[in-house]
Design a protein around this motif. Structure first.
Motif, short mmCIF file in Angstrom:
data_model
loop_
_atom_site.label_atom_id
_atom_site.label_comp_id
_atom_site.label_asym_id
_atom_site.label_seq_id
_atom_site.Cartn_x
_atom_site.Cartn_y
_atom_site.Cartn_z
N MET A 165 0.83 -1.21 0.00
CA MET A 165 0.00 0.00 0.00
C MET A 165 0.86 1.26 0.00
O MET A 165 0.59 2.24 -0.70
CB MET A 165 -0.92 0.01 1.22
CG MET A 165 -2.29 -0.58 1.01
SD MET A 165 -3.45 -0.05 2.29
CE MET A 165 -3.61 1.69 1.95
N THR A 166 1.93 1.22 0.78
CA THR A 166 2.79 2.39 0.92
C THR A 166 3.48 2.74 -0.39
O THR A 166 3.48 3.91 -0.82
CB THR A 166 3.84 2.14 2.01
OG1 THR A 166 3.18 1.92 3.26
CG2 THR A 166 4.78 3.31 2.14
N PHE A 202 1.02 4.07 -2.83
CA PHE A 202 0.61 5.41 -2.43
C PHE A 202 1.63 6.44 -2.92
O PHE A 202 1.26 7.47 -3.50
CB PHE A 202 0.48 5.48 -0.91
CG PHE A 202 0.32 6.88 -0.38
CD1 PHE A 202 -0.93 7.47 -0.31
CD2 PHE A 202 1.43 7.60 0.06
CE1 PHE A 202 -1.08 8.76 0.17
CE2 PHE A 202 1.29 8.90 0.54
CZ PHE A 202 0.02 9.48 0.60
N ALA A 230 -5.67 -0.42 -3.34
CA ALA A 230 -5.93 0.39 -2.16
C ALA A 230 -4.91 1.52 -2.05
O ALA A 230 -5.26 2.66 -1.71
CB ALA A 230 -5.90 -0.49 -0.91
N GLY A 231 -3.65 1.22 -2.32
CA GLY A 231 -2.62 2.24 -2.26
C GLY A 231 -2.80 3.32 -3.32
O GLY A 231 -2.62 4.52 -3.05
N SER A 254 -5.75 5.55 -2.28
CA SER A 254 -5.40 6.44 -1.18
C SER A 254 -4.44 7.53 -1.65
O SER A 254 -4.50 8.67 -1.16
CB SER A 254 -4.78 5.64 -0.03
OG SER A 254 -3.57 5.03 -0.43
N LEU A 270 -6.33 10.70 -0.69
CA LEU A 270 -5.66 11.30 0.46
C LEU A 270 -4.63 12.32 0.01
O LEU A 270 -4.45 13.37 0.66
CB LEU A 270 -4.98 10.19 1.29
CG LEU A 270 -4.23 10.64 2.55
CD1 LEU A 270 -5.17 11.35 3.50
CD2 LEU A 270 -3.57 9.44 3.23
N LEU A 314 -13.91 5.34 -6.44
CA LEU A 314 -13.76 4.67 -5.15
C LEU A 314 -14.61 3.41 -4.99
O LEU A 314 -14.14 2.41 -4.44
CB LEU A 314 -14.05 5.65 -4.02
CG LEU A 314 -12.97 6.71 -3.74
CD1 LEU A 314 -13.38 7.58 -2.57
CD2 LEU A 314 -11.62 6.04 -3.48
N ASN A 358 -12.77 0.61 -6.51
CA ASN A 358 -11.59 0.26 -5.71
C ASN A 358 -11.99 -0.59 -4.50
O ASN A 358 -11.30 -1.56 -4.17
CB ASN A 358 -10.88 1.53 -5.22
CG ASN A 358 -10.16 2.26 -6.34
OD1 ASN A 358 -10.42 3.43 -6.59
ND2 ASN A 358 -9.25 1.60 -7.02
#
Length: 465
Positions: A17-18, A21, A140-141, A144, A148, A307, A310
């Motif tokens: 995820m990181t 992102f 998901a990453g 976000s 985000l 979204l 996702n």
């Protein structure tokens, strides 16, 4: 340390995820960064350098993980990305931010290494589900990063994006260090031929740069043809050296296996086709109403409309692992491709109702995520364990090149027929251009489903170590 599958997958999920992102967060900040640095072309390099470093380093770093140990390579890559994030967060110099983004690009190789870790650490029956869960982390990453990232840029300074990335990377490093078992790699019997091992790096980077240059110069420009010629020479020299080696660093002989070769062929078709979903639908949903096509949404609303798909795709990865265990590789890939293709066919109706567009996004995304989970599972079941991360890294490069070519194809399709804006200042794709684009995406995805028939129907055991 006792290996707990849930903790291993959880740590790898956070890391995936990181890194996704940090790859996508820059898109949300592009307008702000253009205002900061004053040149869209320069800012574009913050995206390009990440892509080039990620693609060029994937097979080499993946193979090093196979040899030296995958966990330690993951920790090194995440640490380098953390340094890059801090550099970018603390600087206002474009050159320093660019170096930071290059270091962040190295973290993209975590996926091939993570799949190798899943294979060596989990019971055989849990491997397909584990790989499926890692696939969902990518979506998901990315979501976000866009959502985000937009919130951070709208309410804080753009440097806060890189601080957020640094915090997430620190958490990922701690999770990997605590919960992922440290297993030794499989050392080579002979000294590593670094010439053979590193030759693909400049060749892959130059090929991706040449493909990107076609957007402005065209495919037949002398400088573009010259770069492709250099790429061909480098690849030919590398292939000759690799195939002659008794124990090559990067083993092209893997392509002799039918399943591995077919998976890469399907990856090319899907990389040019259904995996372009964000590009196509972002443009479609933001197309102005006076063009008689699209929804005329703002960029923020268009991002939010993605979204639901996702969220639904979060379940597609594990579902793909479940399907593989019960129906086999061929049926799972065919089902995912046919589902995605049906969504693209529905999109050829060019709907102008947001609910219908969201429904199509859900169908296409669910099918595409099944494919993104199923194809790595087939590779894992095909190649020897000590070549797992190398094979996954090679497939990542194939997907990256196909995606770059696909993006250029879509750009040409959308520009094939245009309508002039009321003020006469810009041209936008006409309805027929979107119809042709949706049809090409459906055709490429159907071709992937057809190629799935060339796969062996079922792999009952993982390839031996």
């Amino acid at each position: 340390m006792r290996s707990v599958p849930a903790l291993i997958i959880g740590a790898l999920f956070i890391a995936e995820m990181t890194v996704t992102f940090e790859a996508s967060m820059v898109y949300a900040a592009l307008p702000t960064l253009i205002s900061e640095f004053g040149d869209p072309m320069r800012v574009g390099w913050l995206v390009t350098i990440h892509m080039l470093i990620a693609a060029a380093s994937s097979p080499v770093v993946g193979r090093l993980g196979d040899i030296r140990g995958r966990k330690r390579l993951v920790l090194v890559l995440l640490a380098l990305a953390l340094v890059g994030s801090v550099l970018s967060a603390m600087s206002t110099s474009f050159a320093v931010v660019l170096v930071g983004r290059a270091l962040q690009g190295l973290s993209a190789v975590v996926l091939p290494l993570s799949i190798g870790i899943v294979r060596e650490s989990l019971p055989e029956e849990k491997v397909p589900m584990g790989i499926g869960l890692l696939t969902t982390a990518l979506g998901a990453g990315a979501a976000s990063g866009l959502v985000l990232g937009g919130v951070i840029v709208d309410n804080l300074d753009w440097h806060a994006l890189f601080w957020a990335s640094a915090i997430m990377l620190a958490i990922s490093i701690a999770a990997i260090a605590a919960f992922v078992p440290d297993r030794p790699g499989t050392p080579t019997r002979r000294p590593i031929d670094w010439v053979e091992g590193l030759l693909p790096v400049p060749a892959i980077a130059l090929m991706l740069y040449a493909i990107g240059a076609t957007k402005q110069s065209g495919w037949l420009a002398p400088q573009v043809l010259g770069m492709f010629a250099v790429c061909a020479v480098l690849f030919a020299f590398w292939a000759r050296r690799s195939l002659r080696a008794e124990e090559p660093f990067l083993d092209l002989r893997l392509f002799r296996d039918r399943n591995f070769a077919v998976v890469n062929l399907i990856t090319v078709l899907l990389g040019m086709g259904t995996m372009q979903i964000v590009y196509v639908f972002s443009a479609y949903m933001q197309s102005p109403g006076w063009t008689a096509v699209g929804l005329g949404l703002t960029a923020t609303v268009a991002g939010l409309a993605k979204l639901p798909s996702n969220f639904l795709s979060f379940f597609a990865g594990p579902f793909a692992g479940w399907l593989i265990q019960r129906m086999g590789n061929r049926a799972t890939v065919s089902a995912g491709a046919l589902l995605a293709a049906s969504g693209w066919i529905a999109a050829m109706a060019l709907p102008d109702v947001l609910g219908f567009v969201i429904a199509m996004l859900c169908v296409i995304s669910f099918g595409t995520t099944i494919l993104q989970a199923a194809l790595p599972n087939i590779v894992v079941a095909t190649v020897p364990q000590h070549r797992t991360s190398e094979a996954m890294g090679s497939m990542q490069v194939v997907r990256g090149i196909a995606a770059a070519v696909g993006a250029q194809i879509i750009a040409m399709l959308l520009a094939s027929r245009t309508v002039l804006s009321p003020d006469g200042g810009a041209q936008f794709p006409a309805p027929s251009s979107y119809l042709m684009t949706m049809g090409v995406m459906a055709g490429l995805t159907f071709a992937g489903a057809a190629c799935a028939m060339l796969l062996r129907a079922r792999e009952t055991k993982l390839a031996p170590a």
